[in-house]
Design an enzyme around this catalytic site. Structure first.
Site, PDB file in Angstrom:
ATOM      1  N   THR A 109     -50.043  21.656  11.580  1.00  0.00           N
ATOM      2  CA  THR A 109     -49.929  23.083  11.316  1.00  0.00           C
ATOM      3  C   THR A 109     -51.278  23.776  11.364  1.00  0.00           C
ATOM      4  OG1 THR A 109     -48.001  22.695   9.907  1.00  0.00           O
ATOM      5  CG2 THR A 109     -49.115  24.808   9.674  1.00  0.00           C
ATOM      6  N   LYS A 159     -47.993  23.506  15.233  1.00  0.00           N
ATOM      7  CA  LYS A 159     -47.122  24.518  14.638  1.00  0.00           C
ATOM      8  C   LYS A 159     -48.007  25.660  14.157  1.00  0.00           C
ATOM      9  CE  LYS A 159     -43.757  24.984  10.862  1.00  0.00           C
ATOM     10  NZ  LYS A 159     -42.902  24.206   9.945  1.00  0.00           N
ATOM     11  N   LYS A 162     -48.667  29.329  12.393  1.00  0.00           N
ATOM     12  CA  LYS A 162     -48.194  30.346  11.461  1.00  0.00           C
ATOM     13  C   LYS A 162     -48.559  31.726  12.002  1.00  0.00           C
ATOM     14  CE  LYS A 162     -46.760  27.495   8.187  1.00  0.00           C
ATOM     15  NZ  LYS A 162     -45.362  27.449   7.704  1.00  0.00           N
ATOM     16  N   ASP A 205     -44.009  29.563  13.593  1.00  0.00           N
ATOM     17  CA  ASP A 205     -43.333  29.739  12.309  1.00  0.00           C
ATOM     18  C   ASP A 205     -43.721  31.094  11.732  1.00  0.00           C
ATOM     19  OD1 ASP A 205     -42.086  29.534   9.884  1.00  0.00           O
ATOM     20  OD2 ASP A 205     -43.216  27.796   9.170  1.00  0.00           O
ATOM     21  N   ASP A 265     -35.324  27.818   8.204  1.00  0.00           N
ATOM     22  CA  ASP A 265     -36.058  27.129   7.137  1.00  0.00           C
ATOM     23  C   ASP A 265     -35.659  27.717   5.797  1.00  0.00           C
ATOM     24  OD1 ASP A 265     -37.759  25.828   5.422  1.00  0.00           O
ATOM     25  OD2 ASP A 265     -39.607  26.483   6.360  1.00  0.00           O
ATOM     26  N   LYS A 280     -35.923  20.030   4.217  1.00  0.00           N
ATOM     27  CA  LYS A 280     -37.020  19.583   3.356  1.00  0.00           C
ATOM     28  C   LYS A 280     -36.431  19.033   2.062  1.00  0.00           C
ATOM     29  CE  LYS A 280     -40.208  23.156   5.049  1.00  0.00           C
ATOM     30  NZ  LYS A 280     -40.927  24.400   4.709  1.00  0.00           N
ATOM     31  N   CYS A 299     -41.679  19.537   5.381  1.00  0.00           N
ATOM     32  CA  CYS A 299     -42.279  19.202   4.098  1.00  0.00           C
ATOM     33  C   CYS A 299     -43.045  20.397   3.559  1.00  0.00           C
ATOM     34  CB  CYS A 299     -43.213  18.001   4.229  1.00  0.00           C
ATOM     35  SG  CYS A 299     -44.742  18.339   5.155  1.00  0.00           S
ATOM     36  N   ASP A 342     -46.820  16.877   8.090  1.00  0.00           N
ATOM     37  CA  ASP A 342     -48.281  16.796   8.112  1.00  0.00           C
ATOM     38  C   ASP A 342     -48.933  17.092   6.771  1.00  0.00           C
ATOM     39  OD1 ASP A 342     -47.683  19.487   8.025  1.00  0.00           O
ATOM     40  OD2 ASP A 342     -49.097  20.079   9.585  1.00  0.00           O
TER      41      ASP A 342
END
Length: 327
Positions: free
Chosen positions: A125, A148, A150, A175, A224, A246, A274, A298
């Site tokens: 991330t 990933k 943000k 994301d 999510d 998650k 996670c 991660d």
């Protein structure tokens, strides 16, 4: 069966800061539960998450409400009715899995009917930052197979473009953490498709994602914040192509495995996700990640240091947990 439950709060420093559209974290605050039968200790770790109305005080209190039942020998199945989904139940559920494996002298995945666990490759991330900073971060992580990103709104296209230029061969997930409106998503999605983004995670606020029904996004969408347990699965199946499962949302590995099975039956892809946490929280999620289309585990890679023993992680490859850690 007599047991002893101990629970404690821990704080683990993040390497730098973890920045998403909702704010900044500089440390991972986790709850560790340990259930012992006198010979075998079982451990589980969970992360109180403010987005879901949780904090450390409340999660510790939640664990305490289940103390009597846990120490009296309740099963994982019974725990599902004692506590609601969330971090408190996750810590206890994972501790019960670990305890049962140690009592039986087998690995936890054997209890779940699996012959083995395979290594999994996690994405890495990149926190929300300026396009230039995110491009530099992508260049530093450019050898990873998947990143990933943000983003914080419709202007996130600049960050994505910078990352794509810095890491042209890396697979990308974006994301938004609920930061977009529907109109912004419709405008942004074709641009993200042009930049070869594989997945857009939680573009809209969970309370407003009904707008996604009937929308044919050029980039698949992943739920999510909209998905916690099987209770939300039918609605998510009408709005998304993928679901991020998650353990802290589902309330433990028990519900997470059931949720993944039902999601697959509905034709949904799975992301094993996670919170930012240590290897103890991630270890049971490696079981969930078996066969997942996307793996985002991660958490330990984002910390300044991990607990010992921790997971063996080489590059982006996470190996099954050693029994000294979990399961």
């Amino acid at each position: 069966m007599s047991r002893t439950l101990t629970v404690r709060a821990e704080r683990w420093q993040i390497a730098g800061a973890f920045v998403i559209s909702r704010g900044v974290k500089t440390a991972a605050e986790v709850v560790v539960a340990e259930i012992s039968d006198g010979d075998h200790p079982g451990r589980g770790e969970a992360v109180p998450y403010a987005r879901y109305g949780e904090d450390m005080v409340g999660v510790l209190a939640g664990v305490e409400t289940a103390r009597g039942a846990v120490e009296a020998g309740c099963s994982r199945a019974e725990l599902q009715d004692i506590l609601p989904p969330g971090a408190a139940r996750n810590a206890l559920d994972c501790a019960l899995w670990d305890l049962a494996a140690k009592q039986a002298g087998v690995r936890a995945w054997t209890l779940a009917g699996r012959a083995r666990l395979d290594p999994v490759k996690t994405c890495f991330t990149l926190s929300l930052d300026t396009p230039r900073a995110m491009g530099e971060a992508a260049r530093a992580q450019g050898r990873r197979p998947m990143l990933k990103l943000k983003i914080g709104g419709a202007d996130g296209i600049d960050q994505v473009a910078a990352v794509r230029a810095a890491a042209p061969r890396t697979r990308l997930i974006v994301d938004a953490n609920e930061a977009l409106t529907f109109d912004e998503l419709v405008h942004l999605a074709p641009e993200l498709a042009r930049l070869e983004v594989l997945l857009i995670e939680q573009p809209l606020p969970a309370a407003l994602d009904e707008a996604l029904e009937g929308y044919a996004s050029p980039v698949p969408l992943c739920a999510d914040e909209s998905l916690h347990t099987r209770a939300e699965l039918a609605a998510c199946a009408r709005r998304y192509a993928c679901v991020n499962i998650k353990l802290d949302k589902s309330g433990g590995l028990t519900e997470a495995l059931a949720l993944a099975a039902e999601a697959r039956a509905l034709g949904l892809e799975i992301m094993a996700g996670c919170m930012v946490a240590t290897s103890l929280a991630i270890a049971p999620a490696v079981m969930l990640a078996q066969g997942a289309a996307f793996v985002d585990l991660d958490g330990p890679l984002l910390l300044a240091r991990d607990r010992e023993p921790g997971l063996a992680i080489t590059g982006s490859t996470i190996f099954p947990p050693p029994p000294e850690l979990w399961g």
